[in-house]
Design an enzyme around this catalytic site. Structure first.
Site, PDB file in Angstrom:
ATOM      1  N   TYR A   1     -15.029 -21.729  -1.753  1.00 41.18           N
ATOM      2  CA  TYR A   1     -13.795 -20.944  -1.867  1.00 41.18           C
ATOM      3  C   TYR A   1     -13.425 -20.745  -3.333  1.00 41.18           C
ATOM      4  O   TYR A   1     -13.027 -19.664  -3.749  1.00 41.18           O
ATOM      5  CB  TYR A   1     -12.654 -21.668  -1.130  1.00 41.18           C
ATOM      6  CG  TYR A   1     -11.427 -20.812  -0.979  1.00 41.18           C
ATOM      7  CD1 TYR A   1     -11.234 -20.044   0.171  1.00 41.18           C
ATOM      8  CD2 TYR A   1     -10.467 -20.757  -1.985  1.00 41.18           C
ATOM      9  CE1 TYR A   1     -10.112 -19.247   0.312  1.00 41.18           C
ATOM     10  CE2 TYR A   1      -9.341 -19.963  -1.849  1.00 41.18           C
ATOM     11  CZ  TYR A   1      -9.162 -19.202  -0.707  1.00 41.18           C
ATOM     12  OH  TYR A   1      -8.055 -18.414  -0.570  1.00 41.18           O
TER      13      TYR A   1
ATOM     14  N   PHE B   1      -9.276  10.315  -8.820  1.00 45.19           N
ATOM     15  CA  PHE B   1      -9.872  10.281  -7.485  1.00 45.19           C
ATOM     16  C   PHE B   1      -8.774   9.990  -6.458  1.00 45.19           C
ATOM     17  O   PHE B   1      -7.743   9.395  -6.793  1.00 45.19           O
ATOM     18  CB  PHE B   1     -10.973   9.207  -7.429  1.00 45.19           C
ATOM     19  CG  PHE B   1     -11.661   9.211  -6.101  1.00 45.19           C
ATOM     20  CD1 PHE B   1     -12.465  10.280  -5.743  1.00 45.19           C
ATOM     21  CD2 PHE B   1     -11.468   8.188  -5.191  1.00 45.19           C
ATOM     22  CE1 PHE B   1     -13.058  10.318  -4.496  1.00 45.19           C
ATOM     23  CE2 PHE B   1     -12.064   8.230  -3.943  1.00 45.19           C
ATOM     24  CZ  PHE B   1     -12.858   9.294  -3.591  1.00 45.19           C
ATOM     25  N   ASP B   2      -8.989  10.394  -5.179  1.00 42.36           N
ATOM     26  CA  ASP B   2      -7.934  10.301  -4.137  1.00 42.36           C
ATOM     27  C   ASP B   2      -7.305   8.915  -3.996  1.00 42.36           C
ATOM     28  O   ASP B   2      -6.096   8.795  -3.871  1.00 42.36           O
ATOM     29  CB  ASP B   2      -8.386  10.636  -2.721  1.00 42.36           C
ATOM     30  CG  ASP B   2      -9.605  11.478  -2.600  1.00 42.36           C
ATOM     31  OD1 ASP B   2     -10.164  11.891  -3.621  1.00 42.36           O
ATOM     32  OD2 ASP B   2      -9.999  11.729  -1.453  1.00 42.36           O
TER      33      ASP B   2
ATOM     34  N   ASP C   1     -11.792   4.285 -14.907  1.00 41.14           N
ATOM     35  CA  ASP C   1     -12.216   4.260 -13.503  1.00 41.14           C
ATOM     36  C   ASP C   1     -13.728   4.449 -13.545  1.00 41.14           C
ATOM     37  O   ASP C   1     -14.229   5.548 -13.751  1.00 41.14           O
ATOM     38  CB  ASP C   1     -11.513   5.380 -12.730  1.00 41.14           C
ATOM     39  CG  ASP C   1     -11.941   5.417 -11.266  1.00 41.14           C
ATOM     40  OD1 ASP C   1     -12.902   4.716 -10.903  1.00 41.14           O
ATOM     41  OD2 ASP C   1     -11.318   6.156 -10.485  1.00 41.14           O
TER      42      ASP C   1
ATOM     43  N   ALA D   1     -16.541   3.887 -11.565  1.00 41.15           N
ATOM     44  CA  ALA D   1     -17.465   3.867 -10.419  1.00 41.15           C
ATOM     45  C   ALA D   1     -18.884   4.313 -10.806  1.00 41.15           C
ATOM     46  O   ALA D   1     -19.866   3.737 -10.353  1.00 41.15           O
ATOM     47  CB  ALA D   1     -16.915   4.756  -9.307  1.00 41.15           C
TER      48      ALA D   1
ATOM     49  N   LYS E   1     -20.986   2.170  -5.924  1.00 42.01           N
ATOM     50  CA  LYS E   1     -21.760   3.270  -6.504  1.00 42.01           C
ATOM     51  C   LYS E   1     -22.762   2.659  -7.495  1.00 42.01           C
ATOM     52  O   LYS E   1     -23.809   2.172  -7.094  1.00 42.01           O
ATOM     53  CB  LYS E   1     -20.835   4.274  -7.196  1.00 42.01           C
ATOM     54  CG  LYS E   1     -20.046   5.151  -6.219  1.00 42.01           C
ATOM     55  CD  LYS E   1     -18.787   4.506  -5.767  1.00 42.01           C
ATOM     56  CE  LYS E   1     -17.857   5.461  -5.050  1.00 42.01           C
ATOM     57  NZ  LYS E   1     -16.727   4.729  -4.440  1.00 42.01           N
TER      58      LYS E   1
ATOM     59  N   HIS F   1      -7.902  14.645   6.429  1.00 42.03           N
ATOM     60  CA  HIS F   1      -9.311  15.010   6.635  1.00 42.03           C
ATOM     61  C   HIS F   1     -10.109  13.953   7.391  1.00 42.03           C
ATOM     62  O   HIS F   1     -11.083  14.274   8.049  1.00 42.03           O
ATOM     63  CB  HIS F   1      -9.985  15.320   5.302  1.00 42.03           C
ATOM     64  CG  HIS F   1      -9.815  14.249   4.270  1.00 42.03           C
ATOM     65  ND1 HIS F   1      -8.581  13.961   3.705  1.00 42.03           N
ATOM     66  CD2 HIS F   1     -10.692  13.385   3.717  1.00 42.03           C
ATOM     67  CE1 HIS F   1      -8.727  12.975   2.842  1.00 42.03           C
ATOM     68  NE2 HIS F   1     -10.000  12.602   2.827  1.00 42.03           N
TER      69      HIS F   1
END
Ligand code: P71
Length: 458
Positions: A70, A123-124, A214, A216, A257, A449
């Site tokens: 843990y 990004f969303d 960000d 990714a 990614k 969507h």
């Protein structure tokens, strides 16, 4: 000289193309929404490059070294050291995926309601976490990005001048953070130049605004810098990555990614110890104890190994050229695509293929439905459907671009799959007059969507 894949295949997974009648039944049952298809109904899955890649034998071996303690797992220390070496950031917190890092960091950066977070193009999920933190996300993408036919080496760049004017107009206290997204997903996996990344950071420094990267697709961005930006041809990918990260104060990373893993994320702080302590305190209730942050020990091990593999230049050359191959095959048949081709996907400009279809019939989504029926390929709309309605006026059909994203998973499909995809798109393109628009049967109030259901319209 043709360069082949720098790997050979040790294990395979069968995929099957259903008959045309079965595909018609499947998409009808899915409410004409590819998100609602079962993956067994899909032949080639181009929905996302996120968590869909193939791990290497070294990563699979790493899973067996998982230490599931843990607290203080040895895999955490391996990951921490790897991230520190790769990025130069001192403080490293694992998270279950990219949005896990976002949900910890953004509420800590927003100091009062209604502040702005400025980005090249958010990004969303990043936008969602900014809004959940009661801030507003504003994009300052360069104008070149919105013209898909225009060749420009760095379409992910910020319009730095417009961003600085905005800061001066609103005052620096109105700004919570700047977010630099590498590569810029929403406009086609387009890279951002080192000069521009550096410029955004300089603005951050000048006005004392923290800069978050960000990250990714950090390695794909570095590869494009090496190929396209003056002064970087002779640097290694690792050197370029290190410089990229030096122009930020913190980063969030969806490791699904360029981390080359199926699940995982990272939140890191360069040197602000106080911010790190606040992140550490918040990660406990949101993600888990700071030495696992929602990941199993084995996941952290696979990620540590993935982060070393992704900066290998042979890997990146094959990756970027495979996406480029698909783009070129499409360009050669006259299909309009975001040019130049980006890092993780080819974005087909359906707005130019179906110029007469109203935006309210979601042309790119309609094309995705037709493509599935034609070929069993699942692609995803990046256009007015994804964009959603104006929260104040309820107005629809607002996206500048109606794009279809053909997202290529890493190390999964072969160049023959790329040829099949290109042939299938060409077939739908040839019959484009027959593509039917779509209308809502059920429209969810947010993130519509994912779960919406549709009918075809004539
Ligand atoms: C992509 C995704 C994954 C996705 C997300 C939502 C709907 C469908 C698919 C995720 C990103 C990203 C960038 C630049 C943060 C995240 C969130 N992209 N920044 O493109 O592209 O990371 O998914 O690990 O939480 O399909 P996460």
């Amino acid at each position: 000289m043709y360069q082949a894949e720098p790997f050979k295949i040790k294990m395979v997974e069968s995929i099957r193309l259903l008959s045309k009648e079965e595909r018609e039944r499947s998409i009808e049952k899915a409410g004409y929404n590819p998100f609602l298809l079962r993956s067994d109904e899909v032949y080639i899955d181009l929905l996302t490059d996120s968590g869909t890649g193939a791990m290497s034998d070294r990563q699979w071996a790493g899973l067996m070294l998982g230490d599931e303690s843990y607290a203080g797992s040895r895999n955490f220390y391996h990951l921490e050291e790897t991230v520190q070496d790769l990025t130069g950031y001192k403080y490293v917190i694992p998270t279950h995926q990219g949005r896990g890092a976002e949900q910890v960091l953004f509420p800590l950066l927003v100091r009062k309601d209604g502040q702005y977070v400025l980005g090249n193009m958010h990004f969303d999920t990043t936008r969602a976490h900014i809004e959940l933190s009661r801030a507003k996300a504003v994009d300052f993408i360069s104008s070149e990005a919105l013209d898909t036919a225009k060749e420009h080496p760095f379409k992910g760049n910020f319009d730095l001048e417009a961003m600085e004017k905005f800061i001066q107009k609103k005052g620096r206290d109105a700004i919570a953070a700047i977010v630099t997204t590498v590569t810029c997903n929403s406009v086609g996996g387009q890279p951002i130049s080192m000069e521009n990344i550096k410029g955004a950071y300089a603005i951050g420094q000048k006005y004392q605004i923290p800069v978050v990267i960000d990250s990714a697709r950090f390695a794909e961005n570095a590869y494009f810098i090496k190929q396209r930006e003056q002064g970087y041809a002779h640097k290694s990918i690792s050197e370029i990555v290190l410089e990229q990260f030096s122009y930020g104060d913190a980063f969030t990373m969806s490791a699904k990614k360029d981390g080359l893993v199926n699940i995982g994320g990272v939140l890191a702080i360069r040197e602000n110890k106080e911010l790190f302590h606040r992140c550490q305190a918040m990660v406990v209730p949101l993600e888990g104890f700071p030495t696992y942050g929602g990941l199993a020990g084995r996941d952290m091990e696979a990620l540590a190994i993935g982060l070393k593999e992704v900066v290998e230049e042979d890997y990146l050359t094959q990756r970027i050229s495979q996406v480029g191959l698909l783009g070129k095959l499409l360009q050669d048949t006259g299909i309009p695509v975001q040019s130049p081709i980006g890092g993780h996907a080819v974005f087909v400009d359906v707005g130019r293929i179906l110029p007469d279809m109203p935006k309210s019939q979601y042309p790119a989504h309609a094309f995705a439905v037709a493509l599935y029926v034609e070929s069993g390929i699942r692609a995803v709309e990046i256009g007015s459907l994804l964009y959603g309605r104006d929260p104040e006026t309820g107005e629809d059909g607002l996206s500048d671009l109606e794009l279809l994203r053909l997202t290529i998973p890493r190390r999964v499909y072969t160049d023959n799959h790329m040829r099949y995809i290109a042939d299938s798109i060409a077939k739908v393109y040839a019959k484009r007059d027959e593509v039917k628009g779509i209308a809502f049967e059920y429209e969810p109030p947010i993130l519509r969507h994912f779960t919406a259901r549709f009918r075809l319209v004539d």
